[in-house]
Design a protein around this motif. Structure first.
Motif, short mmCIF file in Angstrom:
data_model
loop_
_atom_site.label_atom_id
_atom_site.label_comp_id
_atom_site.label_asym_id
_atom_site.label_seq_id
_atom_site.Cartn_x
_atom_site.Cartn_y
_atom_site.Cartn_z
N ARG A 58 0.84 -1.20 0.00
CA ARG A 58 0.00 0.00 0.00
C ARG A 58 0.87 1.24 0.00
O ARG A 58 1.91 1.27 0.65
N HIS A 59 0.45 2.26 -0.73
CA HIS A 59 1.04 3.60 -0.68
C HIS A 59 -0.05 4.60 -0.32
O HIS A 59 -1.20 4.46 -0.73
N GLU A 60 0.33 5.61 0.43
CA GLU A 60 -0.56 6.71 0.76
C GLU A 60 0.29 7.97 0.71
O GLU A 60 1.38 8.00 1.28
N ILE A 61 -0.17 8.98 0.02
CA ILE A 61 0.62 10.20 -0.11
C ILE A 61 -0.28 11.43 0.01
O ILE A 61 -1.40 11.43 -0.49
N ASP A 62 0.23 12.42 0.72
CA ASP A 62 -0.45 13.71 0.84
C ASP A 62 0.48 14.77 0.26
O ASP A 62 1.62 14.93 0.72
N TYR A 63 -0.01 15.46 -0.76
CA TYR A 63 0.75 16.53 -1.40
C TYR A 63 0.49 17.82 -0.64
O TYR A 63 -0.65 18.24 -0.50
N LYS A 64 1.54 18.43 -0.13
CA LYS A 64 1.40 19.62 0.71
C LYS A 64 1.55 20.92 -0.06
O LYS A 64 0.86 21.89 0.21
N ARG A 65 2.48 20.96 -1.02
CA ARG A 65 2.71 22.16 -1.83
C ARG A 65 3.47 21.77 -3.08
O ARG A 65 4.14 20.75 -3.10
N PRO A 66 3.37 22.57 -4.13
CA PRO A 66 4.07 22.24 -5.37
C PRO A 66 5.59 22.30 -5.21
O PRO A 66 6.12 23.17 -4.52
N LEU A 67 6.24 21.38 -5.85
CA LEU A 67 7.70 21.36 -5.91
C LEU A 67 8.08 21.68 -7.34
O LEU A 67 7.54 21.08 -8.28
N VAL A 68 8.95 22.65 -7.52
CA VAL A 68 9.36 23.05 -8.87
C VAL A 68 10.83 22.67 -9.08
O VAL A 68 11.56 22.39 -8.12
N TRP A 69 11.22 22.68 -10.35
CA TRP A 69 12.60 22.31 -10.66
C TRP A 69 13.57 23.24 -9.95
O TRP A 69 13.32 24.44 -9.80
N ARG A 70 14.66 22.65 -9.50
CA ARG A 70 15.73 23.41 -8.86
C ARG A 70 17.02 22.62 -8.99
O ARG A 70 16.99 21.40 -9.16
N ALA A 71 18.14 23.28 -8.88
CA ALA A 71 19.43 22.62 -9.05
C ALA A 71 19.77 21.73 -7.87
O ALA A 71 20.38 20.67 -8.03
N GLU A 72 19.37 22.12 -6.67
CA GLU A 72 19.70 21.32 -5.48
C GLU A 72 18.68 20.20 -5.30
O GLU A 72 17.51 20.35 -5.64
N PRO A 73 19.13 19.08 -4.75
CA PRO A 73 18.20 17.96 -4.54
C PRO A 73 17.19 18.26 -3.44
O PRO A 73 17.37 19.17 -2.64
N VAL A 74 16.14 17.48 -3.42
CA VAL A 74 15.14 17.54 -2.36
C VAL A 74 15.48 16.42 -1.37
O VAL A 74 16.02 15.37 -1.76
N ALA A 85 4.83 -8.85 12.33
CA ALA A 85 5.48 -10.13 12.10
C ALA A 85 5.84 -10.33 10.63
O ALA A 85 6.90 -10.89 10.32
N ALA A 86 4.99 -9.84 9.73
CA ALA A 86 5.20 -10.08 8.31
C ALA A 86 4.94 -8.82 7.47
O ALA A 86 4.62 -8.91 6.29
N ARG A 87 5.07 -7.66 8.09
CA ARG A 87 4.93 -6.41 7.36
C ARG A 87 5.49 -5.28 8.20
O ARG A 87 5.61 -5.40 9.43
N SER A 106 4.11 3.91 3.32
CA SER A 106 4.13 2.69 2.51
C SER A 106 4.08 1.50 3.45
O SER A 106 4.82 1.46 4.44
N VAL A 107 3.23 0.54 3.15
CA VAL A 107 3.21 -0.73 3.87
C VAL A 107 3.98 -1.72 3.00
O VAL A 107 3.66 -1.89 1.82
N LEU A 108 4.99 -2.34 3.58
CA LEU A 108 5.84 -3.27 2.85
C LEU A 108 5.74 -4.67 3.45
O LEU A 108 5.59 -4.81 4.67
N VAL A 109 5.85 -5.66 2.59
CA VAL A 109 5.74 -7.06 2.99
C VAL A 109 6.98 -7.80 2.50
O VAL A 109 7.26 -7.78 1.30
N PRO A 110 7.73 -8.44 3.41
CA PRO A 110 8.84 -9.28 2.95
C PRO A 110 8.29 -10.41 2.08
O PRO A 110 7.22 -10.96 2.36
#
Length: 146
Positions: A58-74, A85-87, A106-110
């Protein structure tokens, strides 16, 4: 506990017609951070089996504000909010020093690639993940991962 820090390059090709980073690219930033945390660092720190098979449930995402191109990484900060036990659940913030652009879970499962089925976490994996554990306040609601 510590958070895993990954610096994701903001590429010109990440931009959409509205001149900000397209929503799907945020998931790619999360993936890059997750791979660095589990595959690169995890292998060095004794949790080698995390790189041998983990699937996203599973993925869950909340967008808070726009991100625009820039030279430095985010910066993508990643931590563990729950170990079962299994997640397990990862939380993320995509941010810089001034702003948070998105929060996510993100919910991850081995997963056993040989047996083609989910498996339980090993003790080494649990020990590694525990280093990043910041339990989440469940009363905050599902849409507030940070």
């Amino acid at each position: 506990m510590a958070r895993h820090i990954y610096h994701a390059a903001v590429r010109w090709s990440d931009m959409d017609a509205y001149r900000h980073v397209n929503n799907v690219q945020y998931l790619r930033y999360l993936e890059e951070a997750r791979v660095d945390m589990m595959f690169t660092l995890g292998q060095r720190e004794g949790a080698k089996t995390l790189s041998e098979g983990v699937v996203i449930a599973r993925h869950e995402i909340d967008y808070k504000r726009p991100l625009v191109w820039r030279a430095e990484p985010v910066r993508v900060e990643t931590w563990v909010t729950r170990i079962g036990a299994a997640r397990f659940t990862l939380a993320y913030e995509i941010r810089d020093d001034e702003q948070v652009y998105a929060t996510a879970l993100s919910v991850l499962v081995p997963y056993s690639l040989v047996e083609q089925r989910p498996r339980r976490l090993t003790e080494d994996e649990r020990t590694y993940l525990d280093r990043f554990l910041e339990p989440r306040d469940e009363s905050a609601g599902r849409s507030a991962p940070a």
